[in-house]
Scaffold this motif. Structure first.
Motif, mmCIF file in Angstrom:
data_model
loop_
_atom_site.group_PDB
_atom_site.id
_atom_site.type_symbol
_atom_site.label_atom_id
_atom_site.label_comp_id
_atom_site.label_asym_id
_atom_site.label_seq_id
_atom_site.Cartn_x
_atom_site.Cartn_y
_atom_site.Cartn_z
ATOM 1 N N ASN A 1 13.929 5.425 9.686
ATOM 2 C CA ASN A 1 13.148 4.432 8.971
ATOM 3 C C ASN A 1 11.809 5.045 8.578
ATOM 4 O O ASN A 1 11.147 5.701 9.385
ATOM 5 N N THR A 2 11.432 4.862 7.322
ATOM 6 C CA THR A 2 10.180 5.405 6.813
ATOM 7 C C THR A 2 9.122 4.309 6.819
ATOM 8 O O THR A 2 9.347 3.217 6.288
ATOM 9 N N ILE A 3 7.993 4.615 7.416
ATOM 10 C CA ILE A 3 6.895 3.655 7.454
ATOM 11 C C ILE A 3 6.116 3.732 6.146
ATOM 12 O O ILE A 3 5.735 4.816 5.694
ATOM 13 N N LEU A 4 5.876 2.586 5.547
ATOM 14 C CA LEU A 4 5.123 2.564 4.298
ATOM 15 C C LEU A 4 3.657 2.904 4.552
ATOM 16 O O LEU A 4 3.050 2.417 5.508
ATOM 17 N N PRO A 5 3.061 3.718 3.705
ATOM 18 C CA PRO A 5 1.625 3.964 3.821
ATOM 19 C C PRO A 5 0.847 2.726 3.410
ATOM 20 O O PRO A 5 1.372 1.842 2.715
ATOM 21 N N LEU A 6 -0.395 2.647 3.839
ATOM 22 C CA LEU A 6 -1.234 1.505 3.479
ATOM 23 C C LEU A 6 -1.556 1.527 1.993
ATOM 24 O O LEU A 6 -1.648 2.575 1.368
ATOM 25 N N GLY A 7 -1.754 0.336 1.440
ATOM 26 C CA GLY A 7 -2.124 0.228 0.027
ATOM 27 C C GLY A 7 -0.932 -0.092 -0.849
ATOM 28 O O GLY A 7 0.193 -0.334 -0.383
ATOM 29 N N LYS A 8 -1.197 -0.080 -2.138
ATOM 30 C CA LYS A 8 -0.146 -0.342 -3.121
ATOM 31 C C LYS A 8 0.958 0.702 -2.977
ATOM 32 O O LYS A 8 0.681 1.879 -2.762
ATOM 33 N N ILE A 9 2.203 0.269 -3.107
ATOM 34 C CA ILE A 9 3.310 1.209 -2.925
ATOM 35 C C ILE A 9 3.306 2.258 -4.030
ATOM 36 O O ILE A 9 2.755 2.058 -5.116
ATOM 37 N N SER A 10 3.938 3.379 -3.751
ATOM 38 C CA SER A 10 3.947 4.499 -4.682
ATOM 39 C C SER A 10 4.814 4.179 -5.903
ATOM 40 O O SER A 10 5.725 3.332 -5.843
ATOM 41 N N PRO A 11 4.563 4.868 -7.016
ATOM 42 C CA PRO A 11 5.434 4.693 -8.192
ATOM 43 C C PRO A 11 6.901 4.983 -7.875
ATOM 44 O O PRO A 11 7.799 4.332 -8.426
ATOM 45 N N GLU A 12 7.137 5.944 -6.977
ATOM 46 C CA GLU A 12 8.519 6.288 -6.622
ATOM 47 C C GLU A 12 9.232 5.113 -5.964
ATOM 48 O O GLU A 12 10.393 4.801 -6.288
ATOM 49 N N LEU A 13 8.554 4.434 -5.032
ATOM 50 C CA LEU A 13 9.160 3.272 -4.378
ATOM 51 C C LEU A 13 9.286 2.096 -5.338
ATOM 52 O O LEU A 13 10.262 1.347 -5.294
ATOM 53 N N LEU A 14 8.284 1.929 -6.195
ATOM 54 C CA LEU A 14 8.361 0.864 -7.202
ATOM 55 C C LEU A 14 9.610 1.037 -8.062
ATOM 56 O O LEU A 14 10.365 0.084 -8.297
ATOM 57 N N GLU A 15 9.831 2.266 -8.508
ATOM 58 C CA GLU A 15 10.935 2.527 -9.424
ATOM 59 C C GLU A 15 12.293 2.568 -8.724
ATOM 60 O O GLU A 15 13.313 2.222 -9.332
ATOM 61 N N SER A 16 12.323 2.941 -7.447
ATOM 62 C CA SER A 16 13.614 3.050 -6.764
ATOM 63 C C SER A 16 14.038 1.768 -6.066
ATOM 64 O O SER A 16 15.244 1.494 -5.953
ATOM 65 N N ILE A 17 13.080 0.961 -5.603
ATOM 66 C CA ILE A 17 13.421 -0.235 -4.823
ATOM 67 C C ILE A 17 13.189 -1.535 -5.586
ATOM 68 O O ILE A 17 14.048 -2.426 -5.588
ATOM 69 N N ILE A 18 12.052 -1.645 -6.253
ATOM 70 C CA ILE A 18 11.667 -2.934 -6.838
ATOM 71 C C ILE A 18 12.168 -3.122 -8.270
ATOM 72 O O ILE A 18 12.794 -4.143 -8.590
ATOM 73 N N LEU A 19 11.933 -2.148 -9.132
ATOM 74 C CA LEU A 19 12.272 -2.338 -10.545
ATOM 75 C C LEU A 19 13.758 -2.549 -10.818
ATOM 76 O O LEU A 19 14.105 -3.266 -11.760
ATOM 77 N N PRO A 20 14.672 -1.975 -10.016
ATOM 78 C CA PRO A 20 16.095 -2.260 -10.272
ATOM 79 C C PRO A 20 16.520 -3.664 -9.847
ATOM 80 O O PRO A 20 17.648 -4.081 -10.137
#
Length: 288
Positions: A4-23
């Motif tokens: 399990n990868t712990i999310l860093p603090l702050g707004k999520i990275s563009p990579e996570l936005l594009e791989s998890i949220i945008l689809p």
């Protein structure tokens, strides 16, 4: 076994936005003109052939309580204004910790009301409550605004030859929040008490609503972006990439307070990465 990868603090990275949220955005809707995408802090949907609605939402946390209501309005309203939208409606949820005094609630609500009246915005719904699981004051606000098809502005609108305009000083938000926080003790040898008091007075300048509306209503701008998390070093490449352009800046000409430069030097970082909410990045036609 997958770790399990712990999310860093702050707004999520563009990579996570594009791989998890945008689809995973639900059912496609043909009236959505600008869906969620990297570097875009608002969405746009079509009301009719000429009228568009701009919508933005933001968390409000870690803000000095005396100005909390101000930012419930201005964080999301700034994102609407940089798209050429004129803010019209506000929705917000305000979550309070146990034992919050009624006077504190009244102060926050009065501030929200004052900013809405100033800009002609109506609060159409919301939620307010005090809960045991809430450790500090939190809010999420959503602002809706309108623009016409020919006045819609996006970060992808910059043109070759446009000038780069920046309002206020880079890193001003970082300085303001620093002098209001415990971090101030670590930089008090750089920012004396007199300078700290002057910086504190700048807190209500941490909005781009006035200048974004001015630029868009007068047709002075091709693209705009509020310089928030990641600072200019994030905002400028986002505009350039969205517009499929490169850029040239002259660092010596950037608006920076001496204190910002000294803190960046002390912590071996660049002031261009400091969060600068309230500083507007705009691409302006060279003939303006």
């Amino acid at each position: 076994m997958r770790r399990n990868t712990i999310l860093p603090l702050g707004k999520i990275s563009p990579e996570l936005l594009e791989s998890i949220i945008l689809p995973k955005l639900g059912k496609l809707n043909p009236n959505v003109v600008i869906p969620p995408r990297t570097g875009f802090d608002a969405g746009v949907f079509r009301i009719n052939n000429n009228l568009f609605e701009v919508v933005a939402t933001d968390p409000v946390l870690g803000i000095p309580e005396d100005y909390f209501g101000f930012f419930i309005f201005h964080f999301a309203a700034s994102d609407v204004a940089v798209f050429g939208g004129l803010p019209q409606y506000l929705i917000y949820s305000l979550l309070l910790p146990p034992n919050t005094q009624k006077e504190k609630l009244n102060r926050i609500i009065t501030q929200v009301d004052a900013e809405c009246r100033k800009y002609g915005v109506y609060i159409i719904t919301g939620h307010t409550g005090s809960y045991t699981d809430v450790p500090t004051i939190l809010a999420v606000s959503t602002v809706l605004g309108f623009t016409t098809k020919d006045r819609l502005i996006t970060p992808a609108g910059a043109k070759p030859g446009d000038k780069i305009l920046i309002t206020k000083e880079i890193g001003l938000e970082f300085l303001v929040m620093t002098v209001y926080s415990k971090l101030y003790k670590k930089v008090s040898h750089i920012i004396n008490k007199e300078a700290a008091e002057d910086i504190k007075k700048q807190i209500t300048s941490l909005t781009v609503v006035p200048e974004a509306i001015l630029l868009s209503e007068n047709g002075y701008v091709s693209a705009m972006h509020d310089i928030t998390e990641g600072g200019l070093s994030t905002a400028l490449p986002e505009v350039a990439n969205a517009s499929n352009l490169g850029f040239i800046i002259y660092e010596k000409e950037l608006p920076l307070r001496p204190e910002t430069k000294l803190i960046a030097e002390e912590f071996s970082t660049t002031p261009l990465a400091f969060s600068s909410t309230g500083s507007l990045l705009a691409a302006v036609p060279k003939n303006v």
